[in-house]
Design an enzyme around this catalytic site. Structure first.
Site, mmCIF file in Angstrom:
data_model
loop_
_atom_site.group_PDB
_atom_site.id
_atom_site.type_symbol
_atom_site.label_atom_id
_atom_site.label_comp_id
_atom_site.label_asym_id
_atom_site.label_seq_id
_atom_site.Cartn_x
_atom_site.Cartn_y
_atom_site.Cartn_z
ATOM 1 N N ARG A 22 0.833 -1.212 0.000
ATOM 2 C CA ARG A 22 0.000 0.000 0.000
ATOM 3 C C ARG A 22 0.867 1.260 0.000
ATOM 4 O O ARG A 22 0.598 2.202 -0.744
ATOM 5 C CB ARG A 22 -0.940 0.016 1.202
ATOM 6 C CG ARG A 22 -2.034 -1.031 1.117
ATOM 7 C CD ARG A 22 -2.900 -1.044 2.354
ATOM 8 N NE ARG A 22 -2.055 -1.270 3.537
ATOM 9 C CZ ARG A 22 -2.400 -0.963 4.778
ATOM 10 N NH1 ARG A 22 -3.563 -0.422 5.040
ATOM 11 N NH2 ARG A 22 -1.584 -1.213 5.773
ATOM 12 N N ASN A 40 -5.917 -2.923 2.012
ATOM 13 C CA ASN A 40 -5.820 -4.370 2.180
ATOM 14 C C ASN A 40 -7.229 -4.946 2.291
ATOM 15 O O ASN A 40 -8.120 -4.327 2.876
ATOM 16 C CB ASN A 40 -5.046 -4.727 3.451
ATOM 17 C CG ASN A 40 -3.558 -4.524 3.303
ATOM 18 O OD1 ASN A 40 -3.025 -4.464 2.206
ATOM 19 N ND2 ASN A 40 -2.872 -4.407 4.428
#
Length: 93
Positions: A22, A40
């Site tokens: 990320r 996520n």
């Protein structure tokens, strides 16, 4: 080349959590001038929305197939959507 904005919705599978996916995605998106978000998923995958010009989105998708150094990407599912006017890039939880 057109400066028209496009939007893509990606689901990235493989070893993509716990490897900074990320964070690196956000850095790459900001470098390319892309807006949207990344997060996520509970099943171990990563989901992302990207909005930007076609070339930047193409570059971002190509990057997602590799990801950060510790990632092992096995699949990237891509769906095109109508742009919704995201104005920044965020890491969602």
């Amino acid at each position: 080349m057109s400066n028209e904005k496009i939007r893509t919705h990606l689901i990235i599978s493989g070893k993509v959590q716990g490897v900074g996916y990320r964070y690196y995605t956000a850095q790459q998106a900001k470098q390319l001038g892309i807006t949207g978000w990344v997060k996520n998923l509970p099943d171990g995958r990563v989901e992302a929305i990207f909005e930007g010009n076609k070339q930047a989105i193409t570059d971002m998708i190509n990057w997602c197939h590799q990801g950060p150094p510790a990632a092992e990407v096995t699949e990237v599912t891509i769906n095109h959507e109508k742009p919704q006017g995201c104005n920044q890039f965020e890491i969602n939880r």
